[in-house]
Write a protein that holds these residues in place. Structure first.
Motif, short mmCIF file in Angstrom:
data_model
loop_
_atom_site.label_atom_id
_atom_site.label_comp_id
_atom_site.label_asym_id
_atom_site.label_seq_id
_atom_site.Cartn_x
_atom_site.Cartn_y
_atom_site.Cartn_z
N UNK A 45 0.84 -1.20 0.00
CA UNK A 45 0.00 0.00 0.00
C UNK A 45 0.88 1.25 0.00
N UNK A 46 0.29 2.36 -0.47
CA UNK A 46 1.02 3.63 -0.55
C UNK A 46 0.60 4.52 0.62
N UNK A 47 1.56 5.31 1.08
CA UNK A 47 1.28 6.26 2.16
C UNK A 47 2.24 7.43 2.05
N UNK A 48 2.03 8.43 2.89
CA UNK A 48 2.89 9.62 2.86
C UNK A 48 2.94 10.23 4.25
N UNK A 49 4.07 10.86 4.55
CA UNK A 49 4.22 11.61 5.80
C UNK A 49 4.63 13.04 5.45
N UNK A 50 4.45 13.94 6.42
CA UNK A 50 4.79 15.34 6.18
C UNK A 50 5.85 15.80 7.16
N UNK A 82 1.29 11.46 9.33
CA UNK A 82 1.01 10.93 7.99
C UNK A 82 0.19 9.67 8.07
N UNK A 83 -0.06 9.09 6.90
CA UNK A 83 -0.86 7.87 6.87
C UNK A 83 -1.08 7.38 5.46
N UNK A 84 -2.02 6.48 5.32
CA UNK A 84 -2.20 5.78 4.05
C UNK A 84 -2.95 6.62 3.01
N UNK A 85 -2.65 6.36 1.77
CA UNK A 85 -3.34 6.98 0.64
C UNK A 85 -4.78 6.49 0.59
N UNK A 94 -1.29 15.24 -1.26
CA UNK A 94 -2.56 15.52 -0.59
C UNK A 94 -2.77 14.58 0.59
N UNK A 95 -2.35 13.32 0.44
CA UNK A 95 -2.43 12.37 1.54
C UNK A 95 -1.68 12.90 2.76
N UNK A 96 -0.44 13.36 2.52
CA UNK A 96 0.40 13.86 3.61
C UNK A 96 -0.25 15.07 4.29
N UNK A 97 -0.78 15.98 3.48
CA UNK A 97 -1.43 17.17 4.04
C UNK A 97 -2.69 16.82 4.82
N UNK A 98 -3.52 15.96 4.24
CA UNK A 98 -4.77 15.57 4.90
C UNK A 98 -4.48 14.89 6.24
N UNK A 127 4.24 -1.21 3.42
CA UNK A 127 3.87 0.11 2.92
C UNK A 127 5.04 0.74 2.18
N UNK A 128 4.74 1.50 1.14
CA UNK A 128 5.69 2.45 0.57
C UNK A 128 5.30 3.82 1.09
N UNK A 129 6.28 4.56 1.58
CA UNK A 129 6.01 5.85 2.21
C UNK A 129 6.78 6.96 1.51
N UNK A 130 6.06 8.00 1.11
CA UNK A 130 6.69 9.17 0.49
C UNK A 130 6.80 10.29 1.52
N UNK A 131 8.02 10.74 1.85
CA UNK A 131 8.17 11.89 2.74
C UNK A 131 8.00 13.19 1.94
N UNK A 132 7.03 14.01 2.35
CA UNK A 132 6.75 15.30 1.72
C UNK A 132 7.25 16.39 2.65
N UNK A 133 7.84 17.43 2.09
CA UNK A 133 8.42 18.50 2.90
C UNK A 133 7.77 19.84 2.58
#
Length: 206
Positions: A45-50, A82-85, A94-98, A127-133
């Motif tokens: 699954x995909x996810x993102x953190x901020x 952060x969390x899952x898409x 948007x996932x990271x922001x939400x 999980x695959x996690x994208x760090x957003x800055x």
């Protein structure tokens, strides 16, 4: 705060250069990961953190969160919000922001996104996690989600950059004794994927 704006300008430029990725991640990799041989699969699954920077009293800060204790692989760990898409998200940004809005109460409309770092694969949770800055030009009034966040750690970048906070300890992971590198800050140990993200961030800032 002139120095904060200068920092953001330099970081924005650095994020659009080739990223250190695996070179930085390896520094904080625990001793079991080379043996467990986790790989992404069709269930991944995909996810993102901020990673959110903000100025306060002539210092640069970023928030970390302590997850509550629960029956799961990330119980009681230090993390970025952060969390899952979700299917309703237009992108991982948007996932990271939400998720950051939901978990620590920041105002999405005030956040400036400046880039992303290298996506990580977290084998134990698949999980695959994208760090957003990004950044806020002011110190936010944090409101933690009681279900998702035990504590919000307002962290000075200067303290996180101190090489003396790097250490290692023995932990039990899936019934195996593992040597785990970590950052120790404010009496908390940061390890795993979050530590790898911090390592890459510090490489970029150098």
């Amino acid at each position: 705060m002139k120095s904060f704006h200068s920092f953001i300008e330099k970081l924005t430029v650095a994020l659009h250069q080739p990223l250190p990725g695996e070179k930085a991640h390896q520094i904080m990799q625990n001793s079991s990961q080379t043996r467990l041989n986790f790989k992404p699969n069709e269930q991944t699954r995909r996810s993102a953190v901020f990673i959110l920077f903000y100025p306060f009293e002539n210092e640069i800060y970023l928030p970390l969160i302590l997850r509550p204790s629960y029956d799961g692989v990330h119980s009681a760990q230090i993390a970025f919000p952060g969390g899952r898409f979700e299917p309703t998200d237009e992108s991982l940004i948007q996932t990271a922001l939400r998720e950051t809005n939901e978990e620590i109460g920041i105002k999405i409309e005030d956040v400036n996104v400046i880039g992303t770092m290298t996506e990580l694969f977290i084998g134990p949770s698949n999980f695959k996690v994208l760090p957003v800055i990004g950044y806020l030009p002011y110190k936010p009034n944090f409101i933690g989600d009681k279900k998702e966040v035990e504590t919000i750690l307002e962290t000075k970048l200067h303290d996180l950059s101190d090489p003396n906070i790097i250490g290692s300890s023995e932990m039990m992971i899936r019934d195996e004794k593992v040597i785990v590198p970590h950052y120790e800050i404010y009496h908390h140990k940061i390890w795993g994927a979050t530590a790898k993200m911090i390592s890459e961030l510090l490489f970029i800032l150098k």
